[in-house]
Scaffold this motif. Sequence first.
Motif, PDB file in Angstrom:
ATOM      1  N   LEU A  24      -6.477 -13.022  13.514  1.00 19.87           N
ATOM      2  CA  LEU A  24      -5.531 -14.074  13.174  1.00 19.87           C
ATOM      3  C   LEU A  24      -4.126 -13.493  13.222  1.00 19.87           C
ATOM      4  O   LEU A  24      -3.916 -12.340  12.848  1.00 19.87           O
ATOM      5  N   PRO A  25      -3.142 -14.257  13.655  1.00 25.47           N
ATOM      6  CA  PRO A  25      -1.791 -13.718  13.771  1.00 25.47           C
ATOM      7  C   PRO A  25      -1.111 -13.459  12.431  1.00 25.47           C
ATOM      8  O   PRO A  25      -0.164 -12.704  12.360  1.00 25.47           O
ATOM      9  N   LEU A  26      -1.602 -14.069  11.355  1.00 29.50           N
ATOM     10  CA  LEU A  26      -0.979 -13.919  10.047  1.00 29.50           C
ATOM     11  C   LEU A  26      -2.028 -13.605   8.998  1.00 29.50           C
ATOM     12  O   LEU A  26      -3.198 -13.929   9.137  1.00 29.50           O
ATOM     13  N   LEU A  27      -1.592 -12.998   7.913  1.00 25.01           N
ATOM     14  CA  LEU A  27      -2.471 -12.803   6.766  1.00 25.01           C
ATOM     15  C   LEU A  27      -2.558 -14.106   5.986  1.00 25.01           C
ATOM     16  O   LEU A  27      -1.588 -14.861   5.915  1.00 25.01           O
ATOM     17  N   THR A  28      -3.692 -14.340   5.365  1.00 25.26           N
ATOM     18  CA  THR A  28      -3.755 -15.453   4.423  1.00 25.26           C
ATOM     19  C   THR A  28      -2.963 -15.040   3.188  1.00 25.26           C
ATOM     20  O   THR A  28      -2.679 -13.856   2.973  1.00 25.26           O
ATOM     21  N   LEU A  29      -2.639 -16.004   2.346  1.00 27.96           N
ATOM     22  CA  LEU A  29      -1.900 -15.680   1.128  1.00 27.96           C
ATOM     23  C   LEU A  29      -2.719 -14.759   0.229  1.00 27.96           C
ATOM     24  O   LEU A  29      -2.185 -13.807  -0.348  1.00 27.96           O
ATOM     25  N   ALA A  30      -4.018 -14.999   0.146  1.00 32.02           N
ATOM     26  CA  ALA A  30      -4.885 -14.140  -0.665  1.00 32.02           C
ATOM     27  C   ALA A  30      -4.910 -12.718  -0.106  1.00 32.02           C
ATOM     28  O   ALA A  30      -4.862 -11.745  -0.868  1.00 32.02           O
ATOM     29  N   GLU A  31      -4.975 -12.576   1.215  1.00 29.08           N
ATOM     30  CA  GLU A  31      -4.959 -11.244   1.833  1.00 29.08           C
ATOM     31  C   GLU A  31      -3.640 -10.534   1.569  1.00 29.08           C
ATOM     32  O   GLU A  31      -3.611  -9.336   1.294  1.00 29.08           O
ATOM     33  N   ALA A  32      -2.536 -11.270   1.636  1.00 32.09           N
ATOM     34  CA  ALA A  32      -1.221 -10.678   1.380  1.00 32.09           C
ATOM     35  C   ALA A  32      -1.130 -10.178  -0.053  1.00 32.09           C
ATOM     36  O   ALA A  32      -0.599  -9.089  -0.307  1.00 32.09           O
ATOM     37  N   HIS A  33      -1.660 -10.938  -1.001  1.00 35.99           N
ATOM     38  CA  HIS A  33      -1.633 -10.507  -2.400  1.00 35.99           C
ATOM     39  C   HIS A  33      -2.554  -9.317  -2.627  1.00 35.99           C
ATOM     40  O   HIS A  33      -2.217  -8.406  -3.399  1.00 35.99           O
ATOM     41  N   ASP A  34      -3.704  -9.292  -1.956  1.00 35.04           N
ATOM     42  CA  ASP A  34      -4.596  -8.134  -2.059  1.00 35.04           C
ATOM     43  C   ASP A  34      -3.906  -6.877  -1.534  1.00 35.04           C
ATOM     44  O   ASP A  34      -3.973  -5.812  -2.142  1.00 35.04           O
ATOM     45  N   LEU A  35      -3.235  -7.007  -0.399  1.00 37.46           N
ATOM     46  CA  LEU A  35      -2.503  -5.875   0.167  1.00 37.46           C
ATOM     47  C   LEU A  35      -1.379  -5.434  -0.760  1.00 37.46           C
ATOM     48  O   LEU A  35      -1.186  -4.237  -0.997  1.00 37.46           O
ATOM     49  N   LEU A  36      -0.663  -6.382  -1.324  1.00 37.39           N
ATOM     50  CA  LEU A  36       0.420  -6.061  -2.245  1.00 37.39           C
ATOM     51  C   LEU A  36      -0.112  -5.329  -3.477  1.00 37.39           C
ATOM     52  O   LEU A  36       0.479  -4.334  -3.912  1.00 37.39           O
ATOM     53  N   ASP A  37      -1.240  -5.778  -4.014  1.00 33.31           N
ATOM     54  CA  ASP A  37      -1.845  -5.092  -5.163  1.00 33.31           C
ATOM     55  C   ASP A  37      -2.197  -3.650  -4.810  1.00 33.31           C
ATOM     56  O   ASP A  37      -1.947  -2.727  -5.588  1.00 33.31           O
ATOM     57  N   TRP A  38      -2.775  -3.453  -3.640  1.00 30.00           N
ATOM     58  CA  TRP A  38      -3.166  -2.114  -3.198  1.00 30.00           C
ATOM     59  C   TRP A  38      -1.938  -1.219  -3.009  1.00 30.00           C
ATOM     60  O   TRP A  38      -1.926  -0.064  -3.438  1.00 30.00           O
ATOM     61  N   LEU A  39      -0.900  -1.764  -2.408  1.00 29.39           N
ATOM     62  CA  LEU A  39       0.323  -0.986  -2.209  1.00 29.39           C
ATOM     63  C   LEU A  39       0.968  -0.614  -3.544  1.00 29.39           C
ATOM     64  O   LEU A  39       1.474   0.496  -3.705  1.00 29.39           O
ATOM     65  N   ARG A  40       0.942  -1.521  -4.496  1.00 33.97           N
ATOM     66  CA  ARG A  40       1.510  -1.215  -5.807  1.00 33.97           C
ATOM     67  C   ARG A  40       0.726  -0.110  -6.502  1.00 33.97           C
ATOM     68  O   ARG A  40       1.301   0.741  -7.178  1.00 33.97           O
ATOM     69  N   GLN A  41      -0.590  -0.112  -6.342  1.00 32.35           N
ATOM     70  CA  GLN A  41      -1.401   0.968  -6.917  1.00 32.35           C
ATOM     71  C   GLN A  41      -1.057   2.301  -6.253  1.00 32.35           C
ATOM     72  O   GLN A  41      -0.924   3.323  -6.932  1.00 32.35           O
ATOM     73  N   ALA A  42      -0.912   2.293  -4.935  1.00 30.91           N
ATOM     74  CA  ALA A  42      -0.562   3.519  -4.214  1.00 30.91           C
ATOM     75  C   ALA A  42       0.831   3.995  -4.616  1.00 30.91           C
ATOM     76  O   ALA A  42       1.075   5.192  -4.761  1.00 30.91           O
ATOM     77  N   ALA A  43       1.756   3.067  -4.819  1.00 30.75           N
ATOM     78  CA  ALA A  43       3.130   3.422  -5.194  1.00 30.75           C
ATOM     79  C   ALA A  43       3.188   4.006  -6.599  1.00 30.75           C
ATOM     80  O   ALA A  43       4.067   4.824  -6.898  1.00 30.75           O
ATOM     81  N   ALA A  44       2.274   3.614  -7.447  1.00 31.35           N
ATOM     82  CA  ALA A  44       2.266   4.109  -8.827  1.00 31.35           C
ATOM     83  C   ALA A  44       1.738   5.539  -8.911  1.00 31.35           C
ATOM     84  O   ALA A  44       1.930   6.209  -9.927  1.00 31.35           O
ATOM     85  N   GLY A  45       1.104   6.002  -7.859  1.00 28.81           N
ATOM     86  CA  GLY A  45       0.565   7.358  -7.853  1.00 28.81           C
ATOM     87  C   GLY A  45       1.648   8.392  -7.611  1.00 28.81           C
ATOM     88  O   GLY A  45       2.837   8.083  -7.514  1.00 28.81           O
ATOM     89  N   SER A  46       1.209   9.621  -7.492  1.00 29.77           N
ATOM     90  CA  SER A  46       2.170  10.709  -7.279  1.00 29.77           C
ATOM     91  C   SER A  46       1.967  11.384  -5.927  1.00 29.77           C
ATOM     92  O   SER A  46       2.497  12.453  -5.701  1.00 29.77           O
ATOM     93  N   GLY A  47       1.208  10.753  -5.063  1.00 33.57           N
ATOM     94  CA  GLY A  47       0.936  11.336  -3.753  1.00 33.57           C
ATOM     95  C   GLY A  47       2.140  11.296  -2.836  1.00 33.57           C
ATOM     96  O   GLY A  47       3.172  10.684  -3.151  1.00 33.57           O
ATOM     97  N   PRO A  48       2.016  11.937  -1.684  1.00 32.19           N
ATOM     98  CA  PRO A  48       3.135  12.017  -0.753  1.00 32.19           C
ATOM     99  C   PRO A  48       3.528  10.666  -0.155  1.00 32.19           C
ATOM    100  O   PRO A  48       4.645  10.507   0.316  1.00 32.19           O
ATOM    101  N   ASP A  49       2.651   9.687  -0.208  1.00 35.11           N
ATOM    102  CA  ASP A  49       2.948   8.389   0.389  1.00 35.11           C
ATOM    103  C   ASP A  49       3.363   7.337  -0.634  1.00 35.11           C
ATOM    104  O   ASP A  49       3.541   6.173  -0.296  1.00 35.11           O
ATOM    105  N   ALA A  50       3.536   7.732  -1.880  1.00 34.90           N
ATOM    106  CA  ALA A  50       3.870   6.780  -2.938  1.00 34.90           C
ATOM    107  C   ALA A  50       5.201   6.072  -2.664  1.00 34.90           C
ATOM    108  O   ALA A  50       5.308   4.854  -2.853  1.00 34.90           O
TER     109      ALA A  50
END
Length: 68
Positions: A24-50
């Motif tokens: 599909l050319p776009l994410l669904t709204l639910a997929e976008a929120h799932d991705l955002l949740d995952w990115l926020r978890q990664a950003a809260a870490g201390s790894g090199p990609d945070a």
Amino acid sequence: MDGFEDVDLDGIEFAPVEGTGERLPLLTLAEAHDLLDWLRQAAAGSGPDAAVAGRWAREIAARIPSRE
């Protein structure tokens, strides 16, 4: 800049992709929120990609409606 200005895309060996599926050319709204949740978890870490995850979380959050 994001630090990837000097990357030669022709020199990268990408994994083969099967051409049988259709994306599909776009994410669904639910997929976008799932991705955002995952990115926020990664950003809260201390790894090199945070920091990068935090930047992407802010970019996506600015482009999708809030979850209600």
